[in-house]
Design an enzyme around this catalytic site. Structure first.
Site, short mmCIF file in Angstrom:
data_model
loop_
_atom_site.label_atom_id
_atom_site.label_comp_id
_atom_site.label_asym_id
_atom_site.label_seq_id
_atom_site.Cartn_x
_atom_site.Cartn_y
_atom_site.Cartn_z
N ASP A 121 0.84 -1.19 0.00
CA ASP A 121 0.00 0.00 0.00
C ASP A 121 0.89 1.25 0.00
OD1 ASP A 121 -2.12 1.73 0.22
OD2 ASP A 121 -3.07 0.68 1.88
N ASP A 122 0.83 2.03 -1.07
CA ASP A 122 1.62 3.27 -1.18
C ASP A 122 3.12 3.03 -1.11
OD1 ASP A 122 -0.87 4.39 -1.16
OD2 ASP A 122 -0.54 5.71 0.55
N CYS A 148 -5.78 4.09 -4.35
CA CYS A 148 -5.91 2.73 -3.81
C CYS A 148 -7.05 1.92 -4.41
CB CYS A 148 -6.07 2.78 -2.29
SG CYS A 148 -4.73 3.63 -1.43
N HIS A 161 -11.05 -2.58 0.42
CA HIS A 161 -11.19 -1.25 -0.18
C HIS A 161 -12.05 -1.22 -1.43
CE1 HIS A 161 -8.92 2.87 -0.12
NE2 HIS A 161 -10.15 2.92 0.38
N ASP A 213 0.05 -0.89 -4.91
CA ASP A 213 -1.17 -0.41 -5.55
C ASP A 213 -0.98 0.92 -6.27
OD1 ASP A 213 -0.85 1.11 -3.24
OD2 ASP A 213 -2.94 0.98 -2.62
N ASN A 214 -0.05 1.74 -5.82
CA ASN A 214 0.25 3.02 -6.46
C ASN A 214 1.59 3.52 -5.91
OD1 ASN A 214 -2.46 3.84 -4.49
ND2 ASN A 214 -0.47 4.66 -3.92
#
EC number: 3.1.6.4
Length: 523
Positions: free
Chosen positions: A69-70, A109, A172, A319-320
């Site tokens: 995540d991130d 996300c 999410h 995810d990003n």
């Protein structure tokens, strides 16, 4: 009986071999053996499903997708992070294949997670971040949208091949009952509908819940404490144990499994357990990365101990891009690339990516295939001996020919922010249609946006450019008719990618070569 819209999307068994192999003799021998084995078990699966009495049919490979995540492109040692605090992930890359040109489908996300599990651009499913239907699905909590029921998710399709599926961590894709992971193909879930935001006052807004399957077992900051002052939380250890227990149970039952390990320790507010706090040169964010690295090492070690490593495909990505708004203490590194999360510059869309499958993917390989998070959907179906649904557009490619044969496929990469096509990459060129990242209304009002304030970004401007119908691909993709016409190639931003490696160069990729850097700093 499945609903009509799901019956139409049922997948077909696939028994055909890959096209003829190309490349060096050394790679060809390894790849040919891997492809032949894959073709054999696919054929046996088909014959068994057809009731032709095949006994002892081999089990399709387990699939383990590790989604961070991130986490930024530059957060791992193998990608050039100078503190070199990710020995397990670096070893995973040395034993498998590194993808330096791997992209998410959206710089936020929820849409990127929807893209992974559907194999489709978020614009196709309506799951993007500028509409009330799905704006991050749960952020803020008042938003009640989620993944549409018409979408076919990867775990549901994998049931056709006998897989048991579990998601651990962040879902999410909606928090209302109709969006629950167990309604969309997963057999088990331990985690939360959203990230660990909070704490809230539990009056106007409750703390975010944590679930085990259908049962709520607590809430963040209550039964699952997170100390915002120190950054201490045991969530990564809990998520690790959930993964290890699931793998052990499926191995004991001799069932193929799909594990989607979607943890969120590197999303602000960043956290780590006590043994890892204060151990990194990079501060609290580095502590979280070190704990993730340790956890991945334990997962891979268990696969070896259970003697299922050669029958388990593992892929690691994010995810990003890293969230620079929370850097440096609570944000990661996007390496040499501009900007980060929320933007469609390279820092927001290009992700770390490692594939690992001992005995199948040759060790110490680097592929310069343009990859996408959506490819994990199509590749997973291929691993299971299945074809993608035929009743809808699928944007993900099957990466098995790339990983097993070293083949490269020409393809565009589309950069969406909400429902707007912001940029396109094809070959060595990237076309920026827009360099702002907020809504039309905010753009007209000149309200600041990440793409406008990010250091080194080109100026925001609107200007007409000559139209160029460069290929039919542009006409067939979502986003045609967006505010900016496709500019002439002479106006495109050129960026240098690392040279494609031949089969004779079996060495880890390094950032030391200038050719591996973003040439202009504006891509």
């Amino acid at each position: 009986m499945a609903p009509p819209h799901r019956q139409a999307g049922r997948v077909a068994r696939f028994a055909g071999p890959f096209p003829p192999l190309r490349g060096s003799v050394a790679l060809g021998v390894v790849a040919m053996a891997a492809v032949a084995a894959a073709t054999r078990w696919r054929l046996l699966l088909v014959l068994s499903a057809a009731g032709l009495g095949v006994t002892g049919a081999p089990q399709p490979p387990n699939i383990l997708l590790l989604l961070m995540d991130d986490m930024g492109w530059g957060d791992l040692g193998v990608y050039g992070e100078p503190s070199r605090e990710t020995p397990n992930l670096d070893r995973m890359a040395a034993e498998g294949m590194l993808f330096p040109n791997f992209y998410t489908a959206n710089p936020l996300c929820s849409p990127s997670r929807a893209a992974l599990l559907t194999g489709r651009l978020p614009i196709r499913s309506g799951f993007y971040t500028t509409n009330g239907h799905a704006r991050n699905a749960y952020t803020p909590q008042e938003i009640v949208g989620g993944i549409p029921d018409s979408e076919l998710l990867l775990p549901e399709l994998l049931k056709e091949a006998g897989y048991t599926s579990k998601i651990v961590g962040k879902w999410h894709l909606g928090h209302r009952p109709q969006f629950h992971p167990l309604k969309h193909g997963f057999d088990e879930w331990f985690g939360s509908p959203n990230c660990h935001f909070g704490p809230y006052d539990n009056k106007a807004r409750p703390n975010i819940p944590v679930y085990r399957d259908w049962e709520m077992v607590g809430r963040f900051y209550e039964e699952f404490p997170i100390n915002l002052k120190t950054g201490e939380a045991n969530l990564t250890q809990i998520y690790l144990q959930e993964a290890l227990d699931f793998i052990k149970r499926q191995q004991a039952a001799h069932r193929p499994f799909f594990l989607h390990w979607a943890i969120d320790a590197t999303h602000a507010p960043v956290y780590a357990s006590r043994p890892f706090l204060g151990t990194s040169q990079r501060g609290r964010y580095g502590d979280a990365v070190r704990e993730i690295d340790d956890s991945v090492g334990k997962i891979l070690h268990l696969l070896r101990d259970l003697s299922i490593a050669e029958n388990t495909f593992v892929f690691f990505t994010s995810d990003n891009g890293a969230a620079l708004i929370s850097a440096p203490r609570q944000g990661g590194s996007n390496g040499p690339f501009l900007c980060g999360k929320q933007t469609t510059f390279e820092g927001g869309m290009r992700e770390p990516a490692i594939a690992w499958w001992p005995g199948h993917i040759p060790a110490s390989q680097v592929s310069h295939q343009l990859g996408s998070i959506m490819d994990l959907f199509t590749t997973s179906l291929s691993l299971a001996g299945l074809e993608p649904p035929r009743d809808r557009a699928i944007d993900g490619l099957d990466l098995l020919p790339t990983m097993l044969q070293g083949r490269l496929t020409d393809r565009p990469v589309f950069y969406y922010r909400g429902n707007t096509l912001m940029a396109v990459t094809r070959g060595q060129y990237k076309a920026h249609f827009w360099t702002w990242t907020n809504s039309w209304e905010e753009f007209r009002a000149w309200i600041s946006a990440p793409g406008r304030t990010c250091r080194g970004s080109p100026p925001t401007r609107r200007r007409s450019t000559p139209s160029c119908r460069w290929s039919s691909t542009w006409d067939e993709t979502p986003g045609r008719g967006s505010p900016s016409a496709l500019p002439a190639p002479s106006t495109w931003t050129h960026f240098a990618r690392s040279p494609r490696l031949s089969g004779s160069t079996r060495r880890p990729w390094s950032l030391d070569s200038p050719s591996s850097m973003c040439a202009t700093g504006r891509s």
